[in-house]
Design an enzyme around this catalytic site. Sequence first.
Site, PDB file in Angstrom:
ATOM      1  N   GLU A 134       0.851  -1.190   0.000  1.00  0.00           N
ATOM      2  CA  GLU A 134       0.000   0.000   0.000  1.00  0.00           C
ATOM      3  C   GLU A 134       0.889   1.243   0.000  1.00  0.00           C
ATOM      4  OE1 GLU A 134      -2.282   2.853  -0.235  1.00  0.00           O
ATOM      5  OE2 GLU A 134      -3.395   0.953  -0.139  1.00  0.00           O
ATOM      6  N   THR A 179      -9.488   4.757   0.664  1.00  0.00           N
ATOM      7  CA  THR A 179     -10.394   5.895   0.581  1.00  0.00           C
ATOM      8  C   THR A 179     -11.536   5.791   1.579  1.00  0.00           C
ATOM      9  OG1 THR A 179      -9.895   6.369  -1.734  1.00  0.00           O
ATOM     10  CG2 THR A 179     -12.034   7.100  -0.925  1.00  0.00           C
ATOM     11  N   GLY A 182     -23.541  16.983  -8.931  1.00  0.00           N
ATOM     12  CA  GLY A 182     -23.668  15.533  -8.928  1.00  0.00           C
ATOM     13  C   GLY A 182     -24.675  15.081  -7.895  1.00  0.00           C
ATOM     14  N   GLY A 183     -25.763  14.463  -8.362  1.00  0.00           N
ATOM     15  CA  GLY A 183     -26.845  14.030  -7.478  1.00  0.00           C
ATOM     16  C   GLY A 183     -26.854  12.545  -7.216  1.00  0.00           C
ATOM     17  N   GLU A 228     -27.930  18.065 -10.747  1.00  0.00           N
ATOM     18  CA  GLU A 228     -27.777  16.724 -11.318  1.00  0.00           C
ATOM     19  C   GLU A 228     -28.210  16.749 -12.771  1.00  0.00           C
ATOM     20  OE1 GLU A 228     -27.415  13.104 -12.657  1.00  0.00           O
ATOM     21  OE2 GLU A 228     -26.584  13.642 -10.710  1.00  0.00           O
ATOM     22  N   GLY A 287     -18.767  11.206  -9.731  1.00  0.00           N
ATOM     23  CA  GLY A 287     -18.374   9.811  -9.881  1.00  0.00           C
ATOM     24  C   GLY A 287     -16.909   9.585  -9.571  1.00  0.00           C
ATOM     25  N   ALA A 316     -18.020  -0.265  -0.548  1.00  0.00           N
ATOM     26  CA  ALA A 316     -17.070  -0.901   0.355  1.00  0.00           C
ATOM     27  C   ALA A 316     -17.523  -2.295   0.769  1.00  0.00           C
ATOM     28  CB  ALA A 316     -16.860  -0.023   1.585  1.00  0.00           C
ATOM     29  N   HIS A 355     -44.046  -3.383  17.159  1.00  0.00           N
ATOM     30  CA  HIS A 355     -44.838  -2.148  17.158  1.00  0.00           C
ATOM     31  C   HIS A 355     -44.524  -1.349  18.427  1.00  0.00           C
ATOM     32  CE1 HIS A 355     -48.304   0.518  16.718  1.00  0.00           C
ATOM     33  NE2 HIS A 355     -48.575   0.281  18.009  1.00  0.00           N
TER      34      HIS A 355
END
Length: 478
Positions: free
Chosen positions: A38, A45, A182-183, A205, A273, A326, A456
């Site tokens: 790494e 990220t 970006g949406g 968007e 993205g 992830a 409930h």
Amino acid sequence: MSETDPNTTDVIVIGGGTGGYSTALRAASLGLRVVLAERDLIGGTCLHRGCIPSKAMLHAAELVDGIAEARERWGVKATVDSLDWPALVATRDTIVTRNHQGVAGHLRTAGVRVLKGTARLTGPRTVHVGGAGEFTARRGIVLATGSRPRMLPGLAADGRRVVTSDDALFAAGLPASVLVLGGGAIGVEYASFHRSMGAEVTLVEAAGRLLPMEDEDVGRHLARGLKKRGIAVRTGSTLTGTELLPDGVRATVRSPKGEELVIEAERLLVAVGRAPVTDGLDLAAAGLATDGRGFVAPADWARLETTVPGIHVVGDLLPPPSPGLAHASFAEGLLVAETLAGLPSRAVDYAAVPRVTYSSPQTASVGRTEAEARAGGLDIKVNTMPLAATAKGMVHGQGGMVKVIAAADGAGGEATGPVLGVHLVGPQVSEMIAESQLIVGWDAEPADVAQHIHAHPTLSEAVGEAFLTLAGRGLHQH
């Protein structure tokens, strides 16, 4: 390692993010000797610039929203006097550091040899790691180098006025106004966070709705919830120009009708993205190449093995149907490790991977959208249950819905086939999706679910009622 050659091992993993370290841990637990390379920080990220720090900040945003709700809706005379940004950042960083130390500790305990350095392929079984030399893998090599934020042509991030999703929460202080471009899930989450922290937010968007990969009703309910919070949502709109100002940006946005709108904001956050990272990997040295979109496509999805035997791919390097999430990377890492250990392979069921957006309101989905089911020529039954129809939904007061899609295999059009998709919008629905994941993953039918009792009062009652209705037993037909 080999006693005679310390640079010969069973498995070499390139990349220490969620896909890489899960592969390494599982392979080591199966008795394989593992080297993990790494060049940055173990955790990748998700741990350092994505999932974990952003969700820590979104939790802080929930606390701020809760104080506002207490005052405005419940008569609790509470206010936010000020925001101690350094203290908030310190708490976030402590959470990230503890997670990082935990992962690094697990790798040490498992006996994984972690190398800090840039790795590149030198052959189908060999890898060179900067500062450590060349290594040979007897069983195979796993590519897990992740992704980076995409940027628009001609637009560069400066970390202050124009930021990417990787560095948005690490900019100094909070802006008074932000334009989020970006949406998708990342853009929606950051728009939600900044609005909670008091910023004026515009969310742009290009597609006709938010979360364009999700069910249409999800995008519609989400947009309604965000607008209710004061976020200016502009779908079907595109950025046509930007001008950097001394203390912000001036952007020109074209509406669906072709009108030009000028928006000034202290910060432009680009969330359009992510792109796979392969630079410096030297794929050609091992006989590999990316596809037209930059991904490394597997030749065998059941094993996630490339065209070069013994080289496998996990995480963001994979093209769709891998969703670049992830938790999908974890599953891919387990699959590849077990494959390399000689265990039987079972392909990842991508249709049963849950998708969550941690905004306010949240969204959570699994399986097919209504449009996807209909496009596949399936005869389906759909039921939508508003969360506000339950007592707990009224308590929360955020609206939202449960939408269930099932195959209609009965002669009378009843939903007697398997559940194809479940889609949720509302408060804390991220914690409700696990049940639906099992339902879709196990091809359960509405009648199978309807026999189980939901507590409930809970929000999950809406899930239970939706399935009761599809099974013909609903008390509140919708």
